[in-house]
Design a protein around this motif. Structure first.
Motif, short mmCIF file in Angstrom:
data_model
loop_
_atom_site.label_atom_id
_atom_site.label_comp_id
_atom_site.label_asym_id
_atom_site.label_seq_id
_atom_site.Cartn_x
_atom_site.Cartn_y
_atom_site.Cartn_z
N THR A 10 0.82 -1.20 0.00
CA THR A 10 0.00 0.00 0.00
C THR A 10 0.86 1.25 0.00
N LEU A 11 1.96 1.23 0.76
CA LEU A 11 2.88 2.37 0.76
C LEU A 11 3.44 2.61 -0.63
N GLU A 12 3.79 1.54 -1.33
CA GLU A 12 4.36 1.68 -2.66
C GLU A 12 3.35 2.21 -3.65
N GLN A 13 2.09 1.76 -3.54
CA GLN A 13 1.06 2.21 -4.48
C GLN A 13 0.64 3.64 -4.18
N GLY A 14 0.56 3.96 -2.88
CA GLY A 14 0.33 5.34 -2.47
C GLY A 14 -0.99 5.93 -2.88
N ALA A 15 -2.09 5.20 -2.78
CA ALA A 15 -3.39 5.78 -3.06
C ALA A 15 -3.60 6.97 -2.15
N PRO A 16 -3.80 8.18 -2.70
CA PRO A 16 -3.76 9.39 -1.88
C PRO A 16 -4.90 9.55 -0.89
N PRO A 68 7.63 10.85 -3.77
CA PRO A 68 7.46 10.67 -5.21
C PRO A 68 6.79 11.87 -5.86
N THR A 69 6.95 12.01 -7.17
CA THR A 69 6.28 13.07 -7.90
C THR A 69 4.81 12.70 -8.09
N ARG A 70 4.05 13.68 -8.53
CA ARG A 70 2.62 13.49 -8.75
C ARG A 70 2.22 14.11 -10.07
N MET A 71 1.31 13.49 -10.78
CA MET A 71 0.84 14.00 -12.06
C MET A 71 -0.68 14.13 -12.05
N THR A 72 -1.19 15.05 -12.84
CA THR A 72 -2.63 15.18 -12.98
C THR A 72 -3.14 14.12 -13.95
N LYS A 73 -4.11 13.34 -13.51
CA LYS A 73 -4.66 12.26 -14.32
C LYS A 73 -6.18 12.36 -14.36
N THR A 74 -6.77 11.74 -15.37
CA THR A 74 -8.22 11.66 -15.44
C THR A 74 -8.73 10.69 -14.38
N ASN A 75 -10.04 10.68 -14.16
CA ASN A 75 -10.62 9.75 -13.19
C ASN A 75 -10.25 8.31 -13.51
N ARG A 76 -10.24 7.97 -14.78
CA ARG A 76 -9.95 6.59 -15.18
C ARG A 76 -8.52 6.19 -14.84
N GLU A 77 -7.60 7.17 -14.83
CA GLU A 77 -6.19 6.88 -14.58
C GLU A 77 -5.71 7.42 -13.23
N HIS A 79 -5.40 6.16 -10.44
CA HIS A 79 -4.51 5.25 -9.70
C HIS A 79 -3.05 5.39 -10.15
N LEU A 80 -2.82 6.12 -11.25
CA LEU A 80 -1.46 6.34 -11.75
C LEU A 80 -0.93 7.73 -11.38
N GLU A 81 -1.69 8.44 -10.56
CA GLU A 81 -1.33 9.81 -10.20
C GLU A 81 0.02 9.92 -9.49
N ILE A 82 0.27 9.00 -8.58
CA ILE A 82 1.49 9.03 -7.78
C ILE A 82 2.55 8.16 -8.45
#
Length: 199
Positions: A10-16, A68-77, A79-82
């Motif tokens: 969970t730490l690695e995935q980092g769901a915000p 880690p860095t963060r990117m702006t993603k659509t709702n569908r993506e 989970h790839l934000e972090i």
């Protein structure tokens, strides 16, 4: 109890918006919750008081301090934000490199912090989950305000995911040490001229 492997994943995935323990409510006793809260408040005070030599002692020698860095993603993506471990990071330090940051901050020749910034840290929403090896998974929200020189001001807002390891209170002065820290900023682009404050 939550397994160490589950927490690490969970730490690695980092769901915000979810804690390191997952979505289920798993709690600790009131005394442990209070001890964790006081530990994190004391850590914030050490940093605001520029007591970096004492602060570094709060970490285990096998710690990973990861921003880690963060990117702006659509709702569908979303989970790839972090960014994951194979992608970019603002900071990815071992204990050795974290000590290097402290040496630089206390050297008097760190030009981004000489004269030093004035900071105030607010720590809130502290959630604690026991792990099966005796460690604690802790997530918290933070707000760090920085005022530098005469006019410069900025702030950092986000969530931290910590793993706390029990420590010898008489030997260290604290009931825990930080064995892992992941910092997730709400900002995707840092407008601050430097990331010289510790989060």
């Amino acid at each position: 109890m939550t397994s160490t492997a589950t927490v690490n994943k969970t730490l690695e995935q980092g769901a915000p918006r979810s804690s390191v323990a997952g979505s289920a409510f798993r709690t600790v006793d009131v005394a442990t919750q209070h001890a964790v809260e006081q530990f994190l408040y004391a850590e914030a005070q050490l940093l605001d008081d520029h007591r970096y030599i004492e602060w570094i002692e709060l970490f285990t020698e096998d710690v990973r301090y990861w921003l880690p860095t963060r990117m702006t993603k659509t709702n569908r993506e979303r989970h790839l934000e972090i960014a994951n471990e194979q992608q970019a990071a603002f900071i990815d330090d071992s204990y050795f490199y974290l000590k290097g940051r402290v040496r630089r901050l206390t050297s008097g020749i760190s030009w981004s912090e000489e004269p030093p910034s004035r900071t105030r840290r607010l720590i809130t929403n502290i959630r604690v989950t026991p792990i099966d090896n005796g460690e604690l998974a802790v997530s918290s929200n933070f707000y760090v305000y920085r005022s530098r020189l005469e006019r410069h001001q900025d702030w950092f807002v986000g969530e931290r995911y910590d793993v706390l390891r029990p420590a010898d209170l008489e030997a260290t002065g604290y009931p825990f040490q930080i064995a892992k820290r992941k910092i997730v900023l709400e900002q995707t682009t840092l407008l601050s001229p430097s990331l010289s404050v510790l989060l």
